[in-house]
Design a protein around this motif. Sequence first.
Motif, PDB file in Angstrom:
ATOM      1  N   SER A 188     -30.839  -4.079 -46.612  1.00  0.00           N
ATOM      2  CA  SER A 188     -31.211  -2.658 -46.593  1.00  0.00           C
ATOM      3  C   SER A 188     -31.107  -2.155 -45.165  1.00  0.00           C
ATOM      4  CB  SER A 188     -32.635  -2.448 -47.124  1.00  0.00           C
ATOM      5  OG  SER A 188     -33.572  -3.054 -46.254  1.00  0.00           O
ATOM      6  N   ARG A 189     -30.876  -0.871 -45.038  1.00  0.00           N
ATOM      7  CA  ARG A 189     -30.830  -0.251 -43.710  1.00  0.00           C
ATOM      8  C   ARG A 189     -31.611   1.056 -43.763  1.00  0.00           C
ATOM      9  NH1 ARG A 189     -25.321   0.302 -40.365  1.00  0.00           N
ATOM     10  NH2 ARG A 189     -25.868  -1.887 -39.990  1.00  0.00           N
ATOM     11  N   ILE A 190     -32.490   1.245 -42.806  1.00  0.00           N
ATOM     12  CA  ILE A 190     -33.273   2.478 -42.745  1.00  0.00           C
ATOM     13  C   ILE A 190     -32.939   3.254 -41.476  1.00  0.00           C
ATOM     14  CG2 ILE A 190     -35.205   1.531 -44.062  1.00  0.00           C
ATOM     15  CD1 ILE A 190     -36.704   1.323 -41.329  1.00  0.00           C
ATOM     16  N   TYR A 191     -33.116   4.564 -41.574  1.00  0.00           N
ATOM     17  CA  TYR A 191     -33.031   5.422 -40.394  1.00  0.00           C
ATOM     18  C   TYR A 191     -34.348   6.177 -40.286  1.00  0.00           C
ATOM     19  CZ  TYR A 191     -31.869   9.152 -37.181  1.00  0.00           C
ATOM     20  OH  TYR A 191     -31.874  10.013 -36.113  1.00  0.00           O
ATOM     21  N   ALA A 192     -34.987   6.071 -39.140  1.00  0.00           N
ATOM     22  CA  ALA A 192     -36.264   6.752 -38.912  1.00  0.00           C
ATOM     23  C   ALA A 192     -36.122   7.670 -37.713  1.00  0.00           C
ATOM     24  CB  ALA A 192     -37.377   5.739 -38.665  1.00  0.00           C
ATOM     25  N   GLU A 193     -36.844   8.792 -37.768  1.00  0.00           N
ATOM     26  CA  GLU A 193     -36.754   9.768 -36.676  1.00  0.00           C
ATOM     27  C   GLU A 193     -38.072  10.509 -36.524  1.00  0.00           C
ATOM     28  OE1 GLU A 193     -33.457  13.041 -35.351  1.00  0.00           O
ATOM     29  OE2 GLU A 193     -34.319  13.306 -37.350  1.00  0.00           O
ATOM     30  N   LYS A 202     -42.890  20.020 -39.475  1.00  0.00           N
ATOM     31  CA  LYS A 202     -42.884  19.956 -38.022  1.00  0.00           C
ATOM     32  C   LYS A 202     -43.588  18.702 -37.531  1.00  0.00           C
ATOM     33  CE  LYS A 202     -44.238  22.548 -33.888  1.00  0.00           C
ATOM     34  NZ  LYS A 202     -44.859  23.780 -33.384  1.00  0.00           N
ATOM     35  N   ASN A 203     -44.647  18.281 -38.235  1.00  0.00           N
ATOM     36  CA  ASN A 203     -45.429  17.146 -37.779  1.00  0.00           C
ATOM     37  C   ASN A 203     -45.015  15.830 -38.431  1.00  0.00           C
ATOM     38  OD1 ASN A 203     -47.019  18.760 -36.123  1.00  0.00           O
ATOM     39  ND2 ASN A 203     -48.420  19.277 -37.782  1.00  0.00           N
ATOM     40  N   ALA A 204     -44.192  15.904 -39.468  1.00  0.00           N
ATOM     41  CA  ALA A 204     -43.845  14.689 -40.203  1.00  0.00           C
ATOM     42  C   ALA A 204     -42.804  13.862 -39.473  1.00  0.00           C
ATOM     43  CB  ALA A 204     -43.332  15.064 -41.591  1.00  0.00           C
ATOM     44  N   GLN A 205     -42.775  12.566 -39.797  1.00  0.00           N
ATOM     45  CA  GLN A 205     -41.696  11.705 -39.333  1.00  0.00           C
ATOM     46  C   GLN A 205     -40.769  11.444 -40.506  1.00  0.00           C
ATOM     47  OE1 GLN A 205     -43.172   8.224 -37.331  1.00  0.00           O
ATOM     48  NE2 GLN A 205     -44.059   9.405 -35.652  1.00  0.00           N
ATOM     49  N   ARG A 206     -39.522  11.217 -40.196  1.00  0.00           N
ATOM     50  CA  ARG A 206     -38.508  11.061 -41.232  1.00  0.00           C
ATOM     51  C   ARG A 206     -38.163   9.590 -41.402  1.00  0.00           C
ATOM     52  NH1 ARG A 206     -32.262  13.126 -40.534  1.00  0.00           N
ATOM     53  NH2 ARG A 206     -31.413  12.198 -42.431  1.00  0.00           N
ATOM     54  N   ARG A 211     -44.883   2.444 -35.003  1.00  0.00           N
ATOM     55  CA  ARG A 211     -45.089   1.192 -35.726  1.00  0.00           C
ATOM     56  C   ARG A 211     -44.333   1.201 -37.047  1.00  0.00           C
ATOM     57  NH1 ARG A 211     -51.152  -0.815 -37.545  1.00  0.00           N
ATOM     58  NH2 ARG A 211     -50.556  -2.593 -38.826  1.00  0.00           N
ATOM     59  N   LEU A 212     -43.700   0.064 -37.365  1.00  0.00           N
ATOM     60  CA  LEU A 212     -42.969  -0.103 -38.619  1.00  0.00           C
ATOM     61  C   LEU A 212     -43.582  -1.267 -39.391  1.00  0.00           C
ATOM     62  CD1 LEU A 212     -40.523   0.372 -40.543  1.00  0.00           C
ATOM     63  CD2 LEU A 212     -39.255  -1.269 -39.114  1.00  0.00           C
ATOM     64  N   ARG A 213     -43.854  -1.039 -40.678  1.00  0.00           N
ATOM     65  CA  ARG A 213     -44.389  -2.097 -41.527  1.00  0.00           C
ATOM     66  C   ARG A 213     -43.576  -2.183 -42.815  1.00  0.00           C
ATOM     67  NH1 ARG A 213     -50.559  -1.524 -42.872  1.00  0.00           N
ATOM     68  NH2 ARG A 213     -49.809   0.179 -44.213  1.00  0.00           N
ATOM     69  N   ILE A 214     -43.201  -3.415 -43.177  1.00  0.00           N
ATOM     70  CA  ILE A 214     -42.475  -3.657 -44.426  1.00  0.00           C
ATOM     71  C   ILE A 214     -43.316  -4.596 -45.278  1.00  0.00           C
ATOM     72  CG2 ILE A 214     -40.357  -4.486 -45.499  1.00  0.00           C
ATOM     73  CD1 ILE A 214     -38.916  -4.013 -42.863  1.00  0.00           C
ATOM     74  N   SER A 233     -37.837   5.771 -28.343  1.00  0.00           N
ATOM     75  CA  SER A 233     -38.709   5.707 -29.514  1.00  0.00           C
ATOM     76  C   SER A 233     -38.709   6.993 -30.339  1.00  0.00           C
ATOM     77  CB  SER A 233     -40.145   5.389 -29.077  1.00  0.00           C
ATOM     78  OG  SER A 233     -40.598   6.357 -28.155  1.00  0.00           O
ATOM     79  N   LYS A 234     -37.663   7.772 -30.220  1.00  0.00           N
ATOM     80  CA  LYS A 234     -37.544   8.977 -31.044  1.00  0.00           C
ATOM     81  C   LYS A 234     -36.798   8.701 -32.344  1.00  0.00           C
ATOM     82  CE  LYS A 234     -38.607  12.624 -30.082  1.00  0.00           C
ATOM     83  NZ  LYS A 234     -39.887  13.341 -30.400  1.00  0.00           N
ATOM     84  N   SER A 235     -35.980   7.640 -32.387  1.00  0.00           N
ATOM     85  CA  SER A 235     -35.224   7.318 -33.596  1.00  0.00           C
ATOM     86  C   SER A 235     -35.058   5.810 -33.707  1.00  0.00           C
ATOM     87  CB  SER A 235     -33.853   8.004 -33.585  1.00  0.00           C
ATOM     88  OG  SER A 235     -33.073   7.533 -32.497  1.00  0.00           O
ATOM     89  N   LEU A 236     -34.776   5.358 -34.920  1.00  0.00           N
ATOM     90  CA  LEU A 236     -34.658   3.923 -35.179  1.00  0.00           C
ATOM     91  C   LEU A 236     -33.658   3.690 -36.295  1.00  0.00           C
ATOM     92  CD1 LEU A 236     -35.754   0.939 -34.954  1.00  0.00           C
ATOM     93  CD2 LEU A 236     -37.383   1.573 -36.755  1.00  0.00           C
ATOM     94  N   LEU A 237     -32.750   2.734 -36.071  1.00  0.00           N
ATOM     95  CA  LEU A 237     -31.826   2.260 -37.098  1.00  0.00           C
ATOM     96  C   LEU A 237     -32.092   0.770 -37.263  1.00  0.00           C
ATOM     97  CD1 LEU A 237     -29.465   3.186 -38.917  1.00  0.00           C
ATOM     98  CD2 LEU A 237     -27.910   2.359 -37.130  1.00  0.00           C
ATOM     99  N   PHE A 238     -32.544   0.362 -38.450  1.00  0.00           N
ATOM    100  CA  PHE A 238     -32.975  -1.021 -38.644  1.00  0.00           C
ATOM    101  C   PHE A 238     -32.360  -1.591 -39.917  1.00  0.00           C
ATOM    102  CE2 PHE A 238     -35.987  -4.143 -40.426  1.00  0.00           C
ATOM    103  CZ  PHE A 238     -36.029  -5.056 -39.377  1.00  0.00           C
ATOM    104  N   THR A 239     -31.745  -2.778 -39.783  1.00  0.00           N
ATOM    105  CA  THR A 239     -31.135  -3.465 -40.910  1.00  0.00           C
ATOM    106  C   THR A 239     -31.908  -4.738 -41.214  1.00  0.00           C
ATOM    107  OG1 THR A 239     -28.938  -2.616 -40.339  1.00  0.00           O
ATOM    108  CG2 THR A 239     -29.027  -4.526 -41.802  1.00  0.00           C
ATOM    109  N   SER A 240     -32.213  -4.959 -42.486  1.00  0.00           N
ATOM    110  CA  SER A 240     -32.949  -6.155 -42.908  1.00  0.00           C
ATOM    111  C   SER A 240     -32.164  -6.858 -44.010  1.00  0.00           C
ATOM    112  CB  SER A 240     -34.339  -5.767 -43.419  1.00  0.00           C
ATOM    113  OG  SER A 240     -35.028  -6.902 -43.901  1.00  0.00           O
TER     114      SER A 240
END
Length: 344
Positions: free
Chosen positions: A52-57, A23-27, A69-72, A119-126
């Motif tokens: 690479s492509r990530i999906y965060a939620e 419930k508290n985790a981010q994906r 915040r996103l860190r690579i 800011s509930k979801s993110l699709l990021f390509t690097s």
Amino acid sequence: MMRLLLLFFGLALLAACTDVSEKNAQRLDFIGSTRFTASNKTTTVPGDTLASRIYAEANPDDPSQLLTRLRITVRYTPRRNPFLYPTPVSSLNRDSINKNPDGGFIYLDTLLSANPATSKSLLFTSVFGVRTTTGSERWEYELLSPDTVVLASRAFLVSMRRPDSLNTYHDYVLKLVSPANRPGARRFLHLRAGLALPAYTVLNTTTSRPASQAALQKLTDLILLPDGLTLVTPDAPASGIFKLDAQRWPAVNRRATRIYLTTQTDTTFGALFTNQAIQAAFTAASSGAATDGRVIGPVRAGQVYAFRTADTTPRYGVLLVVSVPVSTSTTTTTGLRLQVRMAK
């Protein structure tokens, strides 16, 4: 009976703990396809381009939970820069190489939107270039809380194998996608390691973390401009085609690389593989040159340039323009290809 009760209560407790953590985790997940790298990979092409492509939620059922915040981070083992093997090779001390400070850096560290609607979801390509020396690189993607607690992370390992690691020189080919005439498509080149960094990792913005940006700025030797044919040094004077904001890229972070057109050809380029020959090419090109060595281009295929980096101990190299962007009504733009050679 007692064992059954203990098993029941144990499972109930485990289920409760799992429910709370989920419930508290981010994906955070990698998206895998034929184009995107989502797991460990081995390549034999120095400087190969991967993506690479990530999906965060964030938890959709908790309105207060947002992606912040996103860190690579990329870590090279052994170090990303080439090193000269001793003679005999058996005397190599790998521990001293692995402890070298150039073993990695923060590729991207950025704050995400504070707007709950976005800011509930993110699709990021690097898109990134593989190391040009033998070894491995670990790419780790992390979602962080405002107080820098890691909420979710994923990583993959890219390994590169070269059969010519014992050479006294280091060479590779940079394949630079031709920009679409926009500043965001610029490439920032770290010549010794053979890295081509995108603008969003190097240029400070209102959402990026300045410390990580400064480290990458101090690595940049040359900048490919949006025309895809002009290369400038970070300390080049501002002009109609080039300008770095003093706030986003302070003068103290600008390397004073120098690069000149030589009389060498794509044929004689092959003979430039010793430190003496490479340095002599630079000395000959810089002597009486008509330019100050801070802007070259538009470059043409077959041209050979000699350069000197601004390291504490200056390093010399040569650069062959293998091909230039081609774009017609029937041909797709292929981008600039540069063959770089430096004495180790």
